[in-house]
Design an enzyme around this catalytic site. Structure first.
Site, mmCIF file in Angstrom:
data_model
loop_
_atom_site.group_PDB
_atom_site.id
_atom_site.type_symbol
_atom_site.label_atom_id
_atom_site.label_comp_id
_atom_site.label_asym_id
_atom_site.label_seq_id
_atom_site.Cartn_x
_atom_site.Cartn_y
_atom_site.Cartn_z
ATOM 1 N N LYS A 86 0.866 -1.188 0.000
ATOM 2 C CA LYS A 86 0.000 0.000 0.000
ATOM 3 C C LYS A 86 0.896 1.229 0.000
ATOM 4 C CE LYS A 86 -3.574 0.051 2.755
ATOM 5 N NZ LYS A 86 -4.326 -0.013 4.046
HETATM 6 O O1 G3P Z 1 -7.627 0.893 5.340
HETATM 7 C C1 G3P Z 1 -7.695 2.259 5.665
HETATM 8 C C2 G3P Z 1 -8.432 2.411 6.905
HETATM 9 O O2 G3P Z 1 -7.807 1.623 7.900
HETATM 10 C C3 G3P Z 1 -8.661 3.779 7.435
HETATM 11 O O3 G3P Z 1 -9.767 3.599 8.232
HETATM 12 O O4 G3P Z 1 -11.231 3.851 10.148
HETATM 13 O O5 G3P Z 1 -8.875 4.674 10.272
HETATM 14 O O6 G3P Z 1 -10.540 5.862 8.842
HETATM 15 P P1 G3P Z 1 -10.117 4.562 9.448
#
Ligand code: G3P
Length: 226
Positions: A86
């Protein structure tokens, strides 16, 4: 549609991998540091749980393309099976995606907030792009619309990059991006559990069982012993 687990919690991954139709696991630096132990140890345990066929996503932390390319080669050599790197969609990240594409190393362009970032990433050769749905919503944008626009652009230009929608806080957001054209989603364990949690279902199941046992006897617990 494929479903990925957005977590590095090996207990939750083991449970979900056993019960749900899981295609792989995505991680990022915030997710890995929560485990508070050597990250390679965590990733190797996840690999053991999901096997070598399912994809495991690991995010680079380097700032410049040379570092990102080096990290990508390192991580794909350290972990067996299908590993996808990533890479955030900065200018250095885009350059790294182009370089890795030339070497056939699969990439996911992450931290995507706009359809145009996603377009650039796809043109650079990213295999996946990860729009951050809830984080877009929190900036008073519309995460689902961004996913729909990316899907439209990819279809218009026949780009093979897949949308792996990420960052969700509720099931409705996941439902909406599926309808908006996301090819896949990555979701945290607690939210995945909620995908099938609907109170009427266990109530119906209990009714079926109790009607059965009233007729055939309380010891009759399955078709096999009835
Ligand atoms: O995969 C990306 C993700 O982990 C971001 O999620 O919940 O931290 O906004 P969040």
């Amino acid at each position: 549609m494929r479903l990925y687990i957005d977590s590095a919690d090996v207990k939750q991954i083991a449970r979900l991998n056993e019960y749900f139709p899981i295609a792989g696991v995505t991680t990022n630096p915030s997710i890995l540091v929560k485990e508070n132990r050597p990250y390679l140890e965590v990733l190797r345990e996840i690999r053991e749980i999901i096997g070598e066929e399912k994809e495991l996503f690991v995010q680079s932390i380097g700032d410049i393309s040379e570092e990102i390319v080096e990290e990508s080669k390192f991580i794909t050599s350290e972990l067996p099976g299908k590993v996808i790197v990533k890479i955030p969609v900065t200018d250095e990240g885009l350059k790294a995606i182009k370089l890795l594409t030339l070497e056939n190393i699969p990439t996911l362009a992450t931290t995507v907030y706009t359809a145009f970032q996603a377009l650039m990433a796809a043109m650079a050769g990213a295999n996946y792009v990860a729009p951050y749905v809830n984080r877009i919503d929190n900036l008073t944008g519309n995460g689902v619309n961004v996913v729909a626009e990316i899907a439209k652009l990819y279809a218009a230009y026949q780009l093979p990059t897949e949308i792996i929608a990420a960052s969700f806080k509720n099931v409705q957001q996941v439902h909406d991006v599926c309808l908006a054209g996301a090819h896949t989603v990555t979701v945290g364990p607690d939210l995945i559990e909620k995908f099938i949690a609907f109170p009427a279902t266990p109530a119906d199941v209990a009714d079926f069982k109790s009607q059965w046992q009233k007729t055939y006897g309380s010891d009759k617990t399955s078709l096999v012993n009835s």
